[in-house]
Design a protein around this motif. Structure first.
Motif, short mmCIF file in Angstrom:
data_model
loop_
_atom_site.label_atom_id
_atom_site.label_comp_id
_atom_site.label_asym_id
_atom_site.label_seq_id
_atom_site.Cartn_x
_atom_site.Cartn_y
_atom_site.Cartn_z
N ASN A 71 47.07 29.42 54.02
CA ASN A 71 46.72 28.86 52.71
C ASN A 71 47.40 29.67 51.61
O ASN A 71 47.74 30.83 51.80
CB ASN A 71 45.20 28.74 52.54
N PRO A 72 47.62 29.08 50.45
CA PRO A 72 48.37 29.74 49.39
C PRO A 72 47.78 31.09 48.94
O PRO A 72 48.52 32.02 48.67
CB PRO A 72 48.33 28.73 48.25
N ALA A 73 46.46 31.19 48.88
CA ALA A 73 45.85 32.45 48.45
C ALA A 73 46.13 33.56 49.46
O ALA A 73 46.47 34.69 49.07
CB ALA A 73 44.35 32.27 48.26
N GLU A 74 45.99 33.27 50.74
CA GLU A 74 46.27 34.28 51.77
C GLU A 74 47.74 34.65 51.78
O GLU A 74 48.09 35.82 51.96
CB GLU A 74 45.85 33.77 53.15
N ALA A 79 51.90 38.59 50.53
CA ALA A 79 53.16 38.92 49.84
C ALA A 79 52.95 40.11 48.90
O ALA A 79 53.79 41.00 48.82
CB ALA A 79 53.68 37.71 49.09
N MET A 80 51.82 40.11 48.18
CA MET A 80 51.52 41.23 47.28
C MET A 80 51.40 42.52 48.06
O MET A 80 51.96 43.55 47.67
CB MET A 80 50.22 40.98 46.52
#
Length: 143
Positions: A71-74, A79-80
Motif C-alpha cells: 500500500n502507498p503508506a507502507e 522509502a523514507m
C-alpha cells in the motif's frame, strides 16, 4: 502496521504508525510516544475513521504472498527508512549527546539518527536543536 491519529496534552494533533495496537500501548506507557510539535509525552489516541478496502470480486485470482509493502503508506515509509539509513549515521542511544555536539559545533556536521528518551528529545527541542521523531524503530529493535 497501524496508523493512529493522536493528540497531546497541548491539543496538538498528529498521526503516527505503530507495529500494532499493543506496540502503541507499550510505548505510550513507557513515555516513548511524544508529540511531533511540542515533545509532550502526554499523548492519547483520537477518533479516526478506519481505512477499508472494497470487497474482492470472486473472479479475481488468489492473492500472492506479500514480500514487500504494497500500500502507498507502507511504500512511502519503507522509502523514507531506506533514505535515512543510506544517508545518515546511526548513533544509537548516543543520539541526544551527538545531536547537541553537532549543534554546538563540537562534532562534524552530518545527518544522524538514533534513539533518545522523550525527556532528552524534549530538552533538545527546547534548546533549539533541530530534531524530529521517526515513524519507525531502528532495525535492531524489529523482529
Amino acid at each position: 502496521m497501524i496508523r493512529y491519529a493522536l493528540t497531546c496534552a497541548n491539543d496538538h494533533g498528529f498521526e503516527s504508525w505503530f507495529q500494532s495496537a499493543e506496540a502503541f500501548d507499550r510505548l505510550a506507557a513507557s513515555g516513548l510516544v511524544a508529540c511531533a510539535v511540542c515533545g509532550s509525552d502526554k499523548v492519547a489516541k483520537t477518533l479516526m475513521a478506519p481505512s477499508v478496502r472494497p470487497a474482492r470480486q470472486s473472479t479475481e485470482p488468489a492473492a500472492k504472498p506479500l514480500t514487500t509493502p504494497q500500500n502507498p503508506a507502507e511504500m512511502a515509509l519503507a522509502a523514507m527508512r531506506r533514505q535515512i539509513e543510506e544517508n545518515s549515521d546511526y548513533v544509537g542511544m548516543n543520539f541526544a549527546a551527538e545531536a547537541r555536539a553537532i549543534h554546538d559545533g563540537e562534532a562534524p556536521e552530518r545527518s544522524i539518527y538514533g534513539e533518545a528518551r522523550a525527556d532528552e528529545a524534549r530538552k533538545l527541542i527546547e534548546d533549539g536543536v533541530p530534531v524530529a521523531p521517526l515513524p519507525f524503530l531502528p532495525a535492531r529493535k524489529t523482529n
